[in-house]
Design a protein around this motif. Structure first.
Motif, PDB file in Angstrom:
ATOM      1  N   ALA A   1      -3.558  11.131   3.929  1.00  0.00           N
ATOM      2  CA  ALA A   1      -2.158  10.727   3.860  1.00  0.00           C
ATOM      3  C   ALA A   1      -1.431  11.451   2.727  1.00  0.00           C
ATOM      4  O   ALA A   1      -0.259  11.825   2.872  1.00  0.00           O
ATOM      5  N   VAL A   2      -2.118  11.661   1.606  1.00  0.00           N
ATOM      6  CA  VAL A   2      -1.487  12.373   0.483  1.00  0.00           C
ATOM      7  C   VAL A   2      -1.166  13.809   0.884  1.00  0.00           C
ATOM      8  O   VAL A   2      -0.057  14.303   0.641  1.00  0.00           O
TER       9      VAL A   2
ATOM     10  N   PRO B   1       0.811  -1.215   0.000  1.00  0.00           N
ATOM     11  CA  PRO B   1       0.000   0.000   0.000  1.00  0.00           C
ATOM     12  C   PRO B   1       0.846   1.268   0.000  1.00  0.00           C
ATOM     13  O   PRO B   1       1.974   1.288   0.500  1.00  0.00           O
ATOM     14  N   HIS B   2       0.312   2.309  -0.600  1.00  0.00           N
ATOM     15  CA  HIS B   2       0.912   3.633  -0.444  1.00  0.00           C
ATOM     16  C   HIS B   2       0.661   4.097   0.987  1.00  0.00           C
ATOM     17  O   HIS B   2      -0.419   3.878   1.550  1.00  0.00           O
ATOM     18  N   THR B   3       1.639   4.767   1.567  1.00  0.00           N
ATOM     19  CA  THR B   3       1.507   5.333   2.909  1.00  0.00           C
ATOM     20  C   THR B   3       2.012   6.771   2.894  1.00  0.00           C
ATOM     21  O   THR B   3       2.618   7.216   1.912  1.00  0.00           O
ATOM     22  N   ARG B   4       1.801   7.455   3.977  1.00  0.00           N
ATOM     23  CA  ARG B   4       2.332   8.812   4.112  1.00  0.00           C
ATOM     24  C   ARG B   4       3.836   8.822   3.880  1.00  0.00           C
ATOM     25  O   ARG B   4       4.364   9.670   3.144  1.00  0.00           O
ATOM     26  N   LEU B   5       4.550   7.835   4.459  1.00  0.00           N
ATOM     27  CA  LEU B   5       6.006   7.781   4.319  1.00  0.00           C
ATOM     28  C   LEU B   5       6.425   7.420   2.894  1.00  0.00           C
ATOM     29  O   LEU B   5       7.338   8.033   2.333  1.00  0.00           O
ATOM     30  N   SER B   6       5.759   6.431   2.295  1.00  0.00           N
ATOM     31  CA  SER B   6       6.152   6.034   0.937  1.00  0.00           C
ATOM     32  C   SER B   6       5.883   7.155  -0.063  1.00  0.00           C
ATOM     33  O   SER B   6       6.668   7.379  -0.992  1.00  0.00           O
ATOM     34  N   LEU B   7       4.786   7.874   0.125  1.00  0.00           N
ATOM     35  CA  LEU B   7       4.474   8.992  -0.769  1.00  0.00           C
ATOM     36  C   LEU B   7       5.473  10.131  -0.581  1.00  0.00           C
ATOM     37  O   LEU B   7       5.877  10.774  -1.554  1.00  0.00           O
ATOM     38  N   TYR B   8       5.864  10.373   0.655  1.00  0.00           N
ATOM     39  CA  TYR B   8       6.895  11.390   0.926  1.00  0.00           C
ATOM     40  C   TYR B   8       8.171  11.068   0.137  1.00  0.00           C
ATOM     41  O   TYR B   8       8.758  11.943  -0.519  1.00  0.00           O
ATOM     42  N   LYS B   9       8.579   9.806   0.170  1.00  0.00           N
ATOM     43  CA  LYS B   9       9.773   9.389  -0.566  1.00  0.00           C
ATOM     44  C   LYS B   9       9.553   9.521  -2.074  1.00  0.00           C
ATOM     45  O   LYS B   9      10.457   9.948  -2.804  1.00  0.00           O
ATOM     46  N   ASP B  10       8.363   9.167  -2.534  1.00  0.00           N
ATOM     47  CA  ASP B  10       8.049   9.281  -3.961  1.00  0.00           C
ATOM     48  C   ASP B  10       8.099  10.728  -4.430  1.00  0.00           C
ATOM     49  O   ASP B  10       8.631  11.035  -5.503  1.00  0.00           O
ATOM     50  N   PHE B  11       7.504  11.631  -3.638  1.00  0.00           N
ATOM     51  CA  PHE B  11       7.496  13.052  -4.015  1.00  0.00           C
ATOM     52  C   PHE B  11       8.918  13.619  -4.028  1.00  0.00           C
ATOM     53  O   PHE B  11       9.284  14.404  -4.911  1.00  0.00           O
ATOM     54  N   LYS B  12       9.739  13.211  -3.050  1.00  0.00           N
ATOM     55  CA  LYS B  12      11.136  13.657  -3.022  1.00  0.00           C
ATOM     56  C   LYS B  12      11.889  13.146  -4.246  1.00  0.00           C
ATOM     57  O   LYS B  12      12.668  13.874  -4.868  1.00  0.00           O
ATOM     58  N   ASN B  13      11.672  11.885  -4.597  1.00  0.00           N
ATOM     59  CA  ASN B  13      12.353  11.310  -5.758  1.00  0.00           C
ATOM     60  C   ASN B  13      11.930  11.997  -7.056  1.00  0.00           C
ATOM     61  O   ASN B  13      12.717  12.068  -8.011  1.00  0.00           O
ATOM     62  N   LEU B  14      10.721  12.498  -7.096  1.00  0.00           N
ATOM     63  CA  LEU B  14      10.247  13.225  -8.267  1.00  0.00           C
ATOM     64  C   LEU B  14      10.922  14.581  -8.392  1.00  0.00           C
ATOM     65  O   LEU B  14      11.014  15.138  -9.489  1.00  0.00           O
TER      66      LEU B  14
END
Length: 272
Positions: free
Chosen positions: A52-53, A13-26
């Motif tokens: 969470a987003v 699942p997407h989580t607050r932490l995984s999305l944070y990492k995704d946004f940083k990587n973008l």
């Protein structure tokens, strides 16, 4: 698609932490001013959903950054313009007399998506005063970005879009295309002799609810997707997939400047 099917499409699942990492990587960074257009469903299943987003976005830009989202309310408009769905003509005067006035605190968005609707209710988020083309903002530059937005030229030279341009901000598309890229409406003001129409809306004026009429240019996003594709042929746009969502990050100024040159060439004489 059923929620069960959405879950099966993801390894985790997407989580607050995984999305944070995704946004940083973008490429989203601390201190950025960023206007965001989003589709929650495009991500797939998110633990905590839209909350969470929003939290992940705030984590990524930090309090020294600024998040902006359009919070438009097209239903507080003249009923003669309504098409989805239209209402009987004999209803029009009743609606004009009784439509509740726009209130930044309680008026919900229309057609903007779950992430936007959740964002506007978050602590510390503020909203502009325009009854149809409002924006919500959070962070360091929120007050400045929302400081003025004339009833006429709601996306024009004194709008929040213009402030983002001044601040050299970014555009973040999260599962949304350029057809949702509100910043491009700012560029429409560069089209010579743009047609204007009379608009109507319910607002509070001198502590009294009134039906206000005003003039505005005809905004038209039909060509925005094509505009975006042409822009991406020439300029660098950071792009990645987050779940099933195609996400793009770009500077706002270059695409506005590009659109100011591109849009007038798409307008036929009969349209002006």
């Amino acid at each position: 698609m059923r929620e069960e099917d959405v879950i099966k499409q993801l390894k985790s699942p997407h989580t607050r932490l995984s999305l944070y990492k995704d946004f940083k990587n973008l490429g989203v960074e601390k201190g950025m001013v960023v206007i965001i257009h989003s589709s929650l469903s495009a991500f797939g299943w998110v633990c905590g959903g839209a909350i969470a987003v929003v939290q992940a976005l705030m984590d990524t830009v930090g309090s020294e950054g600024t998040i902006v989202m359009p919070t438009q309310t097209a239903d507080i408009s003249d009923p003669s313009e309504w098409q989805m769905p239209p209402v009987p003509k004999d209803w029009w005067p009743i609606i004009r007399d009784h439509m509740p006035a726009y209130d930044p605190q309680i008026t919900p968005t229309r057609g903007m998506g779950k992430i936007v609707e959740v964002f506007r209710t978050f602590p510390g988020v503020k909203r502009s005063s325009h009854p149809m083309y409002s924006f919500a903002a959070w962070g360091k530059e929120a007050d400045y970005i929302l400081s003025e937005q004339p009833l006429e030229e709601g996306f024009g030279s004194k709008s929040p879009l213009a402030k983002i341009y001044e601040l050299d901000g970014h555009i973040l598309l999260l599962g949304a295309g350029h057809d949702s890229n509100t910043s491009l409406h700012f560029a429409e003001h560069a089209i010579p002799n743009r047609e204007k129409v009379k608009k109507g809306t319910a607002i509070m004026e001198n502590d009294k609810r009134v039906w206000k009429t005003y003039e505005e240019i005809v905004y038209d996003s039909d060509s925005f997707e094509e505009l975006g594709k042409e822009f991406e042929k020439v300029y660098t746009v950071k792009c990645t997939a987050i779940g099933s969502a195609t996400c793009k990050l770009m500077k706002q100024r270059p695409i506005i400047d590009f659109a100011r040159e591109w849009l007038p060439n798409q307008v036929k004489p009969s349209d002006m």
